[in-house]
Design a protein around this motif. Structure first.
Motif: not given
Length: 180
Positions: A69-76
């Motif tokens: 549910t987080h809005k952190d920047e990155g890649t899934y």
């Protein structure tokens, strides 16, 4: 036209051969050789029970129960093989209870197939590298694509942009098992 009505029209005009399989009714798919594969015993040890159920048995986690549910920047990435799938730049809150994305990192990172389980037609999404079940694709997403990749948190590992946590993938594991 609903999936039931469409299926009714198809079956009315020509007979359909039903095949038995261990998947839910209407969910049979042809066997495909994926570029990356792992022994099931290894996956059962490496993945949490929920991750295994979702990715290998085509399960679904409950709505609003996943860990992303987080809005952190990155890649899934795929929790099974580590293939990059989605960017946080394309993540949006669909209100569905599952992580939703309007685009892929690369068009070829996900394979889509028809899914007639549960009496409706849906488009299943799987990892193009290992065949792990991810979720489903719908055509009610935001611009510019209009697509909504509705993905199970249990099928994903998050890789923060800033390299936090040593660049290791993190995810919704609840029993301490490594995710990748």
């Amino acid at each position: 036209m609903s999936g039931f009505n469409l299926l009714h029209l198809i079956t009315k005009s020509q007979p359909v051969a039903l095949r038995s399989c261990s998947l839910p009714s209407g969910a049979c798919r042809t066997k495909k050789t994926w570029p990356v594969s792992f022994p099931q015993e290894e996956l059962k040890k490496r993945l949490t029970p929920m991750q295994y159920h979702v990715t290998q048995e085509r399960g679904t986690e409950g709505a609003f129960t996943g860990g992303f549910t987080h809005k952190d920047e990155g890649t899934y990435a795929c929790v099974v093989c580590g293939a990059q799938l989605f960017s946080s730049n394309t993540k949006f809150d669909s209100g569905s209870g599952w992580p939703s994305f309007f685009d892929l990192v690369k068009e070829e990172s996900v394979t889509v197939s028809d899914d007639f389980s549960h009496g409706i037609h849906r488009v299943e999404t799987t990892c193009s590298q290992c065949g792990a079940h991810l979720g489903h694709l719908f055509d009610d997403g935001p611009r510019p694509t209009g697509r909504r990749y509705c993905i199970n948190s249990a099928s994903l590992a998050f890789q923060p942009k800033d390299g936090a946590e040593g660049g290791a993938a993190s995810g919704p594991a609840s029993d301490g098992k490594p995710e990748l």
